[in-house]
Write a protein that holds these residues in place. Sequence first.
Motif, PDB file in Angstrom:
ATOM      1  N   ILE A  24      23.885  13.910  10.174  1.00  0.00           N
ATOM      2  CA  ILE A  24      23.983  12.438  10.295  1.00  0.00           C
ATOM      3  C   ILE A  24      25.093  12.220  11.145  1.00  0.00           C
ATOM      4  CG2 ILE A  24      24.160  10.484   8.756  1.00  0.00           C
ATOM      5  CD1 ILE A  24      22.481  11.898   6.668  1.00  0.00           C
ATOM      6  N   ALA A  25      26.154  12.741  10.721  1.00  0.00           N
ATOM      7  CA  ALA A  25      27.360  12.001  11.506  1.00  0.00           C
ATOM      8  C   ALA A  25      27.406  12.240  12.852  1.00  0.00           C
ATOM      9  CB  ALA A  25      28.754  12.814  10.919  1.00  0.00           C
ATOM     10  N   SER A  26      27.005  13.415  13.355  1.00  0.00           N
ATOM     11  CA  SER A  26      26.792  13.661  14.833  1.00  0.00           C
ATOM     12  C   SER A  26      25.859  12.804  15.519  1.00  0.00           C
ATOM     13  CB  SER A  26      26.176  15.151  15.075  1.00  0.00           C
ATOM     14  OG  SER A  26      27.181  16.153  14.508  1.00  0.00           O
ATOM     15  N   ASN A  27      24.730  12.292  15.011  1.00  0.00           N
ATOM     16  CA  ASN A  27      23.606  11.600  15.378  1.00  0.00           C
ATOM     17  C   ASN A  27      23.888  10.068  15.324  1.00  0.00           C
ATOM     18  OD1 ASN A  27      21.224  13.496  16.609  1.00  0.00           O
ATOM     19  ND2 ASN A  27      21.878  14.378  14.623  1.00  0.00           N
ATOM     20  N   PRO A  58      18.485   6.526  16.977  1.00  0.00           N
ATOM     21  CA  PRO A  58      18.960   7.962  17.288  1.00  0.00           C
ATOM     22  C   PRO A  58      18.748   8.776  16.037  1.00  0.00           C
ATOM     23  CG  PRO A  58      20.362   6.459  18.511  1.00  0.00           C
ATOM     24  CD  PRO A  58      19.715   5.609  17.434  1.00  0.00           C
ATOM     25  N   VAL A  59      19.495   8.551  15.002  1.00  0.00           N
ATOM     26  CA  VAL A  59      19.724   9.274  13.680  1.00  0.00           C
ATOM     27  C   VAL A  59      18.248   9.298  13.167  1.00  0.00           C
ATOM     28  CG1 VAL A  59      20.587   7.542  12.146  1.00  0.00           C
ATOM     29  CG2 VAL A  59      21.123   9.984  11.895  1.00  0.00           C
ATOM     30  N   THR A  60      17.704   8.088  13.097  1.00  0.00           N
ATOM     31  CA  THR A  60      16.228   8.240  12.653  1.00  0.00           C
ATOM     32  C   THR A  60      15.216   9.270  13.106  1.00  0.00           C
ATOM     33  OG1 THR A  60      16.579   5.968  11.905  1.00  0.00           O
ATOM     34  CG2 THR A  60      14.387   6.801  11.844  1.00  0.00           C
ATOM     35  N   LEU A  61      15.188   9.208  14.619  1.00  0.00           N
ATOM     36  CA  LEU A  61      14.285  10.027  15.406  1.00  0.00           C
ATOM     37  C   LEU A  61      14.704  11.254  15.023  1.00  0.00           C
ATOM     38  CD1 LEU A  61      13.835   7.952  18.491  1.00  0.00           C
ATOM     39  CD2 LEU A  61      12.317   8.206  16.952  1.00  0.00           C
ATOM     40  N   ALA A  62      16.020  11.959  15.118  1.00  0.00           N
ATOM     41  CA  ALA A  62      16.577  13.163  15.169  1.00  0.00           C
ATOM     42  C   ALA A  62      16.243  13.726  13.599  1.00  0.00           C
ATOM     43  CB  ALA A  62      18.230  13.210  15.298  1.00  0.00           C
ATOM     44  N   SER A  63      16.252  12.776  12.626  1.00  0.00           N
ATOM     45  CA  SER A  63      16.065  13.207  11.232  1.00  0.00           C
ATOM     46  C   SER A  63      14.273  13.463  11.216  1.00  0.00           C
ATOM     47  CB  SER A  63      16.304  12.018  10.349  1.00  0.00           C
ATOM     48  OG  SER A  63      17.845  12.077  10.266  1.00  0.00           O
ATOM     49  N   LEU A  64      13.619  12.748  11.736  1.00  0.00           N
ATOM     50  CA  LEU A  64      12.072  12.958  11.822  1.00  0.00           C
ATOM     51  C   LEU A  64      11.784  14.173  12.497  1.00  0.00           C
ATOM     52  CD1 LEU A  64      10.693   9.326  12.586  1.00  0.00           C
ATOM     53  CD2 LEU A  64      10.783  10.326  10.523  1.00  0.00           C
ATOM     54  N   VAL A  68       9.939  17.315  10.459  1.00  0.00           N
ATOM     55  CA  VAL A  68       8.566  18.072  11.200  1.00  0.00           C
ATOM     56  C   VAL A  68       8.797  19.447  11.236  1.00  0.00           C
ATOM     57  CG1 VAL A  68       7.179  18.182  13.036  1.00  0.00           C
ATOM     58  CG2 VAL A  68       7.963  15.919  12.159  1.00  0.00           C
ATOM     59  N   LEU A  69      10.008  19.923  11.728  1.00  0.00           N
ATOM     60  CA  LEU A  69      10.317  21.268  11.886  1.00  0.00           C
ATOM     61  C   LEU A  69      10.493  22.073  10.524  1.00  0.00           C
ATOM     62  CD1 LEU A  69      12.882  21.304  14.722  1.00  0.00           C
ATOM     63  CD2 LEU A  69      10.618  22.247  14.820  1.00  0.00           C
ATOM     64  N   ALA A  70      11.011  21.285   9.772  1.00  0.00           N
ATOM     65  CA  ALA A  70      11.372  21.971   8.212  1.00  0.00           C
ATOM     66  C   ALA A  70       9.739  22.250   7.483  1.00  0.00           C
ATOM     67  CB  ALA A  70      12.065  21.104   7.395  1.00  0.00           C
ATOM     68  N   LEU A  71       8.920  21.167   7.730  1.00  0.00           N
ATOM     69  CA  LEU A  71       7.600  20.924   6.933  1.00  0.00           C
ATOM     70  C   LEU A  71       6.513  22.111   7.611  1.00  0.00           C
ATOM     71  CD1 LEU A  71       7.031  17.206   6.312  1.00  0.00           C
ATOM     72  CD2 LEU A  71       7.545  19.171   4.680  1.00  0.00           C
ATOM     73  N   LYS A  87      13.892  15.266  20.559  1.00  0.00           N
ATOM     74  CA  LYS A  87      15.298  15.698  20.851  1.00  0.00           C
ATOM     75  C   LYS A  87      15.723  14.933  22.352  1.00  0.00           C
ATOM     76  CE  LYS A  87      18.584  19.513  21.747  1.00  0.00           C
ATOM     77  NZ  LYS A  87      18.650  20.926  21.872  1.00  0.00           N
ATOM     78  N   ILE A  88      15.134  14.834  23.270  1.00  0.00           N
ATOM     79  CA  ILE A  88      15.134  14.355  24.555  1.00  0.00           C
ATOM     80  C   ILE A  88      15.477  12.870  24.440  1.00  0.00           C
ATOM     81  CG2 ILE A  88      14.716  13.962  26.845  1.00  0.00           C
ATOM     82  CD1 ILE A  88      13.202  16.714  26.952  1.00  0.00           C
ATOM     83  N   ALA A  89      14.324  12.419  23.866  1.00  0.00           N
ATOM     84  CA  ALA A  89      14.471  11.067  23.362  1.00  0.00           C
ATOM     85  C   ALA A  89      15.615  10.277  22.653  1.00  0.00           C
ATOM     86  CB  ALA A  89      13.022  10.515  22.846  1.00  0.00           C
ATOM     87  N   VAL A  90      16.071  10.952  21.896  1.00  0.00           N
ATOM     88  CA  VAL A  90      17.287  10.791  21.144  1.00  0.00           C
ATOM     89  C   VAL A  90      18.677  10.919  21.898  1.00  0.00           C
ATOM     90  CG1 VAL A  90      19.093  11.515  19.327  1.00  0.00           C
ATOM     91  CG2 VAL A  90      16.486  11.660  18.745  1.00  0.00           C
TER      92      VAL A  90
END
Length: 306
Positions: A24-27, A58-64, A68-71, A87-90
């Motif tokens: 979260i901090a990084s994004n 950015p942090v919202t898109l990165a979290s989504l 998705v990867l985790a699920l 990732k590119i969009a973020v």
Amino acid sequence: MLYLVPQMFGSLPLYSPVWILVFIASNILPGVFFLVGLSVFSDHIEIKPWQYLLALTPVTLASLAQIVLALNNPASTGVETLALVFKIAVMLLELALILYALFVALKYWRNDLVEERRFIRGSVISFCSAYIFLVIFVEQLLDVQASWLLTGKLGLLALLATGLNVLLMQIKPNSMFEPPQQVREKTPSHEPQLLQLEQAMRGEKLYQQEGLTIAKLAGHLGLGEQKLRALINGVLGYRNFNDYLNYFRIDEVSKQLLRSENSATPILTLAMDSGFRSLSSFNKAFKDTHGITPSQYRKNHGITYK
């Protein structure tokens, strides 16, 4: 500090509490930088809800993408492609936020009359931009992995942290956020340079010139730019050069609005003739001064637009 945790202690267990905090901090860092740029370095701006939402995007898109990867573990080709797009969009959005914050700092830098804040603009914004640029563009977007990159990032962060603390301990407490206070009635009218400046404004009406900068005004008066800044800020109490110019522009428009011969003249024409270059900036400056719109000002004084 959270971003530096894995660089100091090594990789963290995926999806552990500390990993989530670091993620979260990084994004969120570019979004915070964007908001800081607006609130500190942009004059007369209130952070709007959509700007807060943009900073959180950015942090919202990165979290989504991580969700998705985790699920979908192991991830299919389609899921990996979708995560890469996210990732590119973020990264592109983070770069855009950083560049805009830098643009705001540079745009208003020349007109800032508070010397301490001008210095902080240049130093802090440059170090922050360079550091975050290395993280997002060089490290993440270009995927550069080199020892010099880590050394450069940590070196910039050390300079930023140390320099910022030194600056903040030296500046006056009210130099950053004190509201502007014009003290024209207390100005010593016998000061020659002040009289010369007043003549240039009221007599020659230089405020009507398009693209007038403090450097051009200083050259016209034969004064050093630093001296002129100190005069307008230290003696007259203005913290921004545009505010100083707008004082005369609004004064001129206010007088013209009440002249009967201008009853058929559009307000925009009067504003442009007085030095304003857009209706929006004029309306805002006028309302900040009088508390009402130009049309209402006319109406209150019995002038009807024909």
